[in-house]
Design an enzyme around this catalytic site. Structure first.
Site, PDB file in Angstrom:
ATOM      1  N   TRP A  73       0.866  -1.341   0.204  1.00 37.07           N
ATOM      2  CA  TRP A  73      -0.170  -0.014   0.003  1.00 37.07           C
ATOM      3  C   TRP A  73       0.976   1.263   0.020  1.00 37.07           C
ATOM      4  O   TRP A  73       1.594   1.659   0.854  1.00 37.07           O
ATOM      5  CB  TRP A  73      -0.908  -0.051   1.312  1.00 37.07           C
ATOM      6  CG  TRP A  73      -1.924   1.068   1.114  1.00 37.07           C
ATOM      7  CD1 TRP A  73      -3.098   1.114   0.546  1.00 37.07           C
ATOM      8  CD2 TRP A  73      -1.713   2.264   2.146  1.00 37.07           C
ATOM      9  NE1 TRP A  73      -3.632   2.346   0.916  1.00 37.07           N
ATOM     10  CE2 TRP A  73      -2.800   3.069   1.642  1.00 37.07           C
ATOM     11  CE3 TRP A  73      -0.727   2.881   2.732  1.00 37.07           C
ATOM     12  CZ2 TRP A  73      -3.341   4.402   2.285  1.00 37.07           C
ATOM     13  CZ3 TRP A  73      -0.964   4.187   3.387  1.00 37.07           C
ATOM     14  CH2 TRP A  73      -2.365   4.782   3.019  1.00 37.07           C
ATOM     15  N   GLY A 101       5.409  -0.380   7.315  1.00 34.21           N
ATOM     16  CA  GLY A 101       5.450   0.881   8.169  1.00 34.21           C
ATOM     17  C   GLY A 101       5.912   1.969   7.648  1.00 34.21           C
ATOM     18  O   GLY A 101       5.871   1.900   6.236  1.00 34.21           O
ATOM     19  N   LYS A 492     -19.344   4.714   4.252  1.00 33.35           N
ATOM     20  CA  LYS A 492     -19.373   3.445   3.617  1.00 33.35           C
ATOM     21  C   LYS A 492     -19.466   3.478   1.974  1.00 33.35           C
ATOM     22  O   LYS A 492     -18.978   2.995   1.199  1.00 33.35           O
ATOM     23  CB  LYS A 492     -20.464   2.550   4.051  1.00 33.35           C
ATOM     24  CG  LYS A 492     -19.964   1.916   5.353  1.00 33.35           C
ATOM     25  CD  LYS A 492     -19.050   0.646   5.298  1.00 33.35           C
ATOM     26  CE  LYS A 492     -18.267   0.564   6.464  1.00 33.35           C
ATOM     27  NZ  LYS A 492     -17.394   1.691   6.736  1.00 33.35           N
TER      28      LYS A 492
END
Length: 615
Positions: A73, A101, A492
């Site tokens: 990511w 991290g 959402k």
């Protein structure tokens, strides 16, 4: 928020690495890569999903007895092959590193390493780790010592796995502020960000703690902790047997994990409330052996959370103040940790996180303790998470694995837990009679069945979704305890359908948002039959008068009549304190079905990941 896995065994480990990455994709899916032993270290990297990496493996006929792999990511640097992990340092492939991290001092280290002749080929902070380990290896006797020396200079959060070409029959790993788990198997040893990635090979796992550095080989492993000594002191960490099942992390008959997890909510809430299902009263020891003493001394509540968990905290504030009569404030964890609040030792700090690894929530809890808060409670879904270990008291939501990026069952089980906390504190503060306590217990026992009934509105929601999918914007309205539910519904929808959605307390319409309303702006309203229903109806009339299209989720007894530009879906009769939990269900279903119509990736929405382990 990346996922890492490593394996060293007696047979080809590439299939283990690929399957592990598939199970870790919820942590990131911008790019993927792996390094494996095959007469040296060989690297394969690609942008996109793990299945694309799998095609490369097939083309190259990759085979190796040890390797490390990563699904990314993006934080530093765009999603691209050159920014994909693993990263190398040294002569072509001397040192290989994967990392989850953020290294906060990477720029300073980068400048130093460039002065020593190191050349950087990516935009990532991770490449700094690879070069730093390589640099430290000049003075260290082996890779393990080099990693110990390197991590002593790193600031930030990291979970890393490192391999060296010269001795590729071992893997060195280190953890600080990001999750990392060892797997102990019969045919090899393993490391991963999550237990789910290791179930294919072992159920025996070790949860590494901050400062731990471990070396894995075919013959075993050893662990040191570097918090007191940069070269580490030997430690023994217990081996746990994971009871997570493959069925729990599989899709079964469902099309998406989000769909599966929406429909798992009745059982997830039942599991969360199971411990008091056969009792006639609620006892504080549900939250830990010291809970009675802590709750007795508690004068107010501070809730720290992010995202969906923050919305759960906002609902809990209504409950705690209304039912338990205790002052409560709710803070976004990432904001709280950077201001100077006034600490009161008699405040109970409640930290909420699905994963228990949310970096901002962990940091905020630590900050609260340093400010002088004496008591803390973690509400979390992962028993061995950092948040659970950091708090004085704990309550496990028992939602089971939640893999879809958009949280569903974690949210409703958090609400069930917070309602239980509310009733416990209300009882201890003599705000409940025995009859009222009994009634609340019976109501909570009925909650799983009520959730099952709420799911029956799905066919009606599917019809609405066809209209919503054509829109670019949406407005969500709620009042009182249902305003946070409107916030959650808007979140959402934007998360998985990419429709811009905003939520407001309905009384705020006339203070600005009403300017947005026209016939192209669908307005979703939550209309329970509570004391604010009359006020909400007036707000809905304001929308109708401006030509807005209303979609109302109402209780069966709310007396809202469908008409032109006014669509109504009815749930059950008003459920009292449980109403926010039940009204969550149709909003989740709406987001899910709109995303299906639009053809977006429901479980892996763009730019997002599940476990937010970076700031």
């Amino acid at each position: 928020m990346c996922g890492i896995i490593g394996a060293i065994g007696k047979a080809n480990v590439i299939p283990v690495l690929l399957e592990g990455l598939q199970r870790l994709e919820y942590r990131g899916y911008d790019s993927a890569g792996l390094v494996f032993t095959n007469y040296g270290l060989k690297r394969l990297r690609t942008t996109g999903r793990v299945n694309m990496l799998g095609r490369l493996v097939e083309q190259q006929k990759a085979h190796g007895l040890s390797g490390i792999a990563h699904t990314r990511w993006a934080t530093h640097g765009e999603p691209s092959e050159r920014n994909a992990h693993p990263h190398f340092s040294g002569d072509e492939s001397r040192i290989a590193v994967v990392h989850n991290g953020i290294i906060e001092n990477h720029e300073i280290i980068r400048v130093q390493l460039k002065s020593f002749g190191y050349r950087f080929l990516s935009d990532t902070d991770t490449e700094v780790i690879a070069h730093l380990v390589s640099f430290k290896h000049r003075e260290a006797k082996d890779l393990f010592e080099a990693v110990c020396l390197a991590v002593a200079e790193l600031q930030g959060a990291y979970a890393i796995a490192v391999m060296e070409e010269a001795q590729a029959d071992r893997i060195v790993v280190a953890r600080h502020g990001a999750p990392l788990i060892l797997g102990v198997g019969k045919d090899g040893n393993y490391v991963a960000s999550d237990v789910s990635a290791l179930l294919q090979v072992t159920r025996d796992v070790i949860y590494l703690e901050d400062g731990d550095i471990a070396e894995l080989s075919n013959h075993g492993f050893h662990i040191v902790n570097c918090l007191k000594n940069r070269l580490g002191e030997p430690v023994n960490r217990p081996v746990y047997e994971s009871h997570l099942s493959n069925e729990e992390i599989g899709l079964g008959s469902y099309a998406h994990y989000m769909q599966k997890e929406i429909f798992e909510q009745p059982s997830a809430v039942a599991n969360t409330l199971e411990m008091f299902s056969n009792t006639q009263s609620i006892a504080p020891n549900l939250f830990g052996s010291e809970a009675e003493t802590v709750f007795t001394n508690t004068k107010q509540i501070l809730i720290l959370a992010c995202g969906t968990s923050y919305h759960a905290g906002l609902i809990a504030r209504y409950w705690l103040e209304t039912v338990a009569g205790i002052p409560c404030s709710v803070e976004i964890a990432s904001e709280y940790r950077y201001r100077n609040p006034v600490a009161d030792p008699a405040t109970l700090v409640v930290a909420i996180s699905q994963s228990g690894e949310t970096a901002d929530t962990l940091a905020a809890l630590g900050y609260a303790k340093r400010l002088g808060h004496s008591y803390s409670l973690a509400i979390c879904n992962v028993p061995e998470s950092a948040l659970i270990r950091q708090a004085d008291l704990r309550f496990l939501t028992r939602a089971g694995p939640e893999i879809g990026v958009a949280s569903t069952k974690a949210f409703t089980t958090q609400l069930a837990s917070l309602l239980l906390l509310t009733v416990t504190l209300a009882k201890m503060r003599h705000k409940l009679s025995a009859a009222e306590e009994h009634q609340l217990i019976m109501t909570m026992r009925h909650l799983p069945k009520a959730l099952q009934q709420a799911l029956l509105v799905e066919p009606q929601v599917e019809i609405w979704a066809q209209h919503f999918a054509q829109k670019r914007h949406a407005l969500f309205l709620g009042r009182g305890v249902h305003y946070p539910i409107a916030l959650e519904g808007a979140l959402k929808l934007k998360e998985i359908s990419y429709i811009h959605a905003e939520a407001y307390a309905a009384g705020e319409l006339k203070h600005g948002p009403l300017a947005l309303v026209d016939n192209e702006m669908p307005v979703v309203a939550i209309a329970p039959n509570d004391q604010l229903l009359g006020k909400l109806k007036s707000n809905l009339q304001e929308v109708q008068a401006r030509g807005g299209e209303l979609y109302v989720f109402a209780d069966a007894d709310s007396e809202i009549t469908p008409g032109d530009h006014l669509h109504v879906i009815r749930l059950s009769e008003h459920a009292g304190l449980l109403s926010p939990i039940l009204h969550t269900i149709p909003l989740q279903l709406l987001a899910y079905h709109v995303a299906l119509v639009k053809g977006t990736d429901v479980d892996k929405p763009r730019n997002l990941a599940k476990a937010v382990t970076v700031e």
